[in-house]
Design a protein around this motif. Structure first.
Motif, PDB file in Angstrom:
ATOM      1  N   TYR A  39     -11.313  23.171  36.036  1.00  0.00           N
ATOM      2  CA  TYR A  39      -9.869  22.433  36.604  1.00  0.00           C
ATOM      3  C   TYR A  39      -9.786  21.114  35.561  1.00  0.00           C
ATOM      4  N   ALA A  40      -8.328  20.862  35.326  1.00  0.00           N
ATOM      5  CA  ALA A  40      -8.277  19.525  34.464  1.00  0.00           C
ATOM      6  C   ALA A  40      -8.512  18.580  35.308  1.00  0.00           C
ATOM      7  N   TRP A  41      -9.512  17.406  34.722  1.00  0.00           N
ATOM      8  CA  TRP A  41      -9.744  16.059  35.447  1.00  0.00           C
ATOM      9  C   TRP A  41      -9.374  14.836  34.305  1.00  0.00           C
ATOM     10  N   CYS A  42      -9.572  13.836  34.859  1.00  0.00           N
ATOM     11  CA  CYS A  42      -9.379  12.460  33.998  1.00  0.00           C
ATOM     12  C   CYS A  42     -10.304  11.469  34.578  1.00  0.00           C
ATOM     13  N   SER A  43     -10.637  10.597  33.929  1.00  0.00           N
ATOM     14  CA  SER A  43     -11.480   9.627  34.247  1.00  0.00           C
ATOM     15  C   SER A  43     -10.576   8.368  34.856  1.00  0.00           C
ATOM     16  N   ILE A  44     -11.161   7.606  35.750  1.00  0.00           N
ATOM     17  CA  ILE A  44     -10.398   6.354  36.483  1.00  0.00           C
ATOM     18  C   ILE A  44     -11.019   5.128  35.812  1.00  0.00           C
ATOM     19  N   ASP A  45     -11.609   5.255  34.766  1.00  0.00           N
ATOM     20  CA  ASP A  45     -11.859   4.090  34.235  1.00  0.00           C
ATOM     21  C   ASP A  45     -12.024   4.243  32.594  1.00  0.00           C
ATOM     22  N   GLU A  46     -11.563   3.266  31.764  1.00  0.00           N
ATOM     23  CA  GLU A  46     -11.162   3.389  30.317  1.00  0.00           C
ATOM     24  C   GLU A  46     -12.553   3.987  29.714  1.00  0.00           C
ATOM     25  N   MET A  47     -13.562   3.690  29.936  1.00  0.00           N
ATOM     26  CA  MET A  47     -15.052   4.254  29.668  1.00  0.00           C
ATOM     27  C   MET A  47     -15.500   5.047  30.754  1.00  0.00           C
ATOM     28  N   PHE A  48     -15.669   6.265  30.671  1.00  0.00           N
ATOM     29  CA  PHE A  48     -16.063   7.081  31.686  1.00  0.00           C
ATOM     30  C   PHE A  48     -17.401   6.412  32.367  1.00  0.00           C
ATOM     31  N   GLN A  49     -17.464   6.474  33.712  1.00  0.00           N
ATOM     32  CA  GLN A  49     -18.788   5.932  34.366  1.00  0.00           C
ATOM     33  C   GLN A  49     -19.028   6.703  35.503  1.00  0.00           C
ATOM     34  N   GLY A  50     -18.515   7.788  35.698  1.00  0.00           N
ATOM     35  CA  GLY A  50     -18.945   8.877  36.492  1.00  0.00           C
ATOM     36  C   GLY A  50     -17.774   8.750  37.631  1.00  0.00           C
ATOM     37  N   ARG A  51     -16.719   7.914  37.598  1.00  0.00           N
ATOM     38  CA  ARG A  51     -15.598   7.932  38.423  1.00  0.00           C
ATOM     39  C   ARG A  51     -14.527   8.838  37.618  1.00  0.00           C
TER      40      ARG A  51
END
Length: 128
Positions: free
Chosen positions: A58-70
């Motif tokens: 499924y499509a997802w996105c990061s909630i941080d500019e640099m992906f940090q697991g969130r």
């Protein structure tokens, strides 16, 4: 089952304990569904300008500019936003344009410099 909670839930069911005990076990991770997607974001050294399905069904996105697991799953409310003004063929645009699109549909750049990044999306016909 990779999660310890999953194994514990199974063990509780197999031992005949009431299923309502399972719901009292705290989640092993935080839920980030109330956070907004951040675009663009960097994941595995690649810049993404929209939701992705890398390593996911499924499509997802990061909630941080640099992906940090969130991260969180994307919804219909998460399309990438147009960036205005944007540069295309030595001309700045402050709204969606039909220039350069073979099908005569409107589009916009997802970055300030389309010539450099080549990231774009089709605009809604209702917002032109």
């Amino acid at each position: 089952m990779r999660s310890p909670v999953g194994w514990l839930s199974l063990a509780l069911c197999l031992h005949g304990l009431k299923s309502d005990l399972i719901f009292r076990i705290p989640r092993p991770f935080s839920v980030f569904s109330n956070y907004s997607c951040i675009f663009p974001f960097v994941y595995d050294d690649i810049i993404y300008y929209s939701c992705i399905s890398v390593r996911s069904d499924y499509a997802w996105c990061s909630i941080d500019e640099m992906f940090q697991g969130r991260w969180r799953y994307c919804t219909a409310k998460d399309p990438p936003s147009c960036t205005f003004p944007f540069l295309y063929r030595n001309k700045y645009f402050s709204k969606c344009t039909k220039e350069g699109y073979v099908l005569s549909r409107s589009w916009c750049s997802l970055t300030r410099d389309y010539n450099k990044d080549g990231k774009w999306k089709q605009c809604s016909p209702y917002h032109l």
